[in-house]
Design a protein around this motif. Structure first.
Motif, PDB file in Angstrom:
ATOM      1  N   LEU A 218      66.976  -7.423  18.953  1.00 57.18           N
ATOM      2  CA  LEU A 218      66.432  -8.514  17.554  1.00 57.18           C
ATOM      3  C   LEU A 218      68.478  -8.500  17.487  1.00 57.18           C
ATOM      4  CD1 LEU A 218      65.344  -4.938  15.444  1.00 57.18           C
ATOM      5  CD2 LEU A 218      64.157  -6.542  16.373  1.00 57.18           C
ATOM      6  N   ARG A 223      67.709  -8.780  11.522  1.00 49.22           N
ATOM      7  CA  ARG A 223      67.704  -7.320  11.095  1.00 49.22           C
ATOM      8  C   ARG A 223      67.195  -7.107   9.386  1.00 49.22           C
ATOM      9  NH1 ARG A 223      69.907  -3.987  14.821  1.00 49.22           N
ATOM     10  NH2 ARG A 223      70.631  -4.525  16.545  1.00 49.22           N
ATOM     11  N   TRP A 227      64.415  -4.562   9.064  1.00 46.54           N
ATOM     12  CA  TRP A 227      64.216  -3.501   8.222  1.00 46.54           C
ATOM     13  C   TRP A 227      64.012  -3.761   6.627  1.00 46.54           C
ATOM     14  CZ3 TRP A 227      63.278  -0.935  12.210  1.00 46.54           C
ATOM     15  CH2 TRP A 227      63.752  -0.915  13.474  1.00 46.54           C
TER      16      TRP A 227
END
Length: 253
Positions: A218, A223, A227
């Motif tokens: 990642l 990110r 997420w």
């Protein structure tokens, strides 16, 4: 992962991210082969010193033939990166989109499975090695104009997780590379936020070189996609990305 002592095959290595990663592995000291469909790109890479193999990941026989050719030349093969993929726009109001959906799933998801099936037995017999799949930030935060791309890459993620569990204890590592938008093949014009290829590849190689290598590669720029659900930003980001539906012909609403 020690990048200096690998024997690597990059399937989908004739352009974009795949070609850059092949060059980075070679620069680090690994022996690198590339596979792809474009004869001219394969010839160009052969001119750079790479072993180049023709392979169409949508064709079972082609994948099998490429496997046999690669292993005959490189019986010590220990790393396989499978990243062939297509990105196609689809208007889900028009049933004609199904042709694009079928091509996308056959290339991105089933193509990944074909390559993994071809080389997993070899690596298991060796008792060591690494399989690298390539999903996408879009697997975790869909881009509405490309629904089957998102679905296929979400499938690659889930399949990778299951493969890792099934290969536990064999000595074969399973790593998932999760790219965001990267400035290749005109992406810098379509998406001004696309990451420069050079910086992206540098960050990827640094992560791959960690010991142990992370299960998911990642880079910082992906990110927010990975997420989004955890961070509570998912709904807002999908709505924001849905504005791109205006890219579809006749869709100005």
């Amino acid at each position: 992962m020690d990048l200096s002592k690998r024997t690597v095959l990059v399937v989908g290595g004739t352009s974009g991210i795949g070609r850059e990663l092949a060059r980075r592995f070679a620069a680090a000291g690994s022996t690198v082969a590339v596979g792809g469909r474009d004869p001219q790109a394969l010839a160009d890479l052969a001119g750079e010193g790479f072993d180049a193999f023709a392979v169409d990941v949508t064709d079972d026989a082609s994948v099998t033939a490429a496997r046999d050719a690669v292993l005959a030349r490189h019986p010590e093969l220990d790393t396989v990166v499978t990243m062939s993929g297509v990105m196609l726009l689809e208007d889900l109001r028009d049933p004609a989109h199904f042709a694009a959906a079928r091509t996308t799933v056959d290339t991105n998801l089933l193509g990944t499975v074909r390559v993994l099936d071809a080389f997993t037995p070899h690596l298991v017999r060796r008792g060591a090695g690494t399989l690298v799949t390539v999903s996408s930030g879009i697997a975790f935060l869909p881009f509405p104009p490309m629904p089957s791309y998102a679905a296929s890459k979400a499938g690659v993620h889930a399949y990778t997780e299951a493969l890792r569990a099934q290969l536990a204890g064999t000595g074969v590592d399973v790593v998932e590379l999760v790219p965001p938008a990267v400035a290749t093949a005109g992406q810098e014009r379509v998406n001004p936020h696309a990451l420069p290829l050079d910086g992206f590849a540098t960050e990827v190689m640094e992560l791959l070189a960690q010991d142990p290598t992370p299960h998911e590669i990642l880079v910082e720029g992906v990110r927010m996609h990975r997420w989004a659900e955890r961070d509570g930003t998912y709904d807002g980001l999908v709505a924001q990305r849905a504005r791109a539906l205006s890219m579809l012909p006749g869709r100005q609403d």
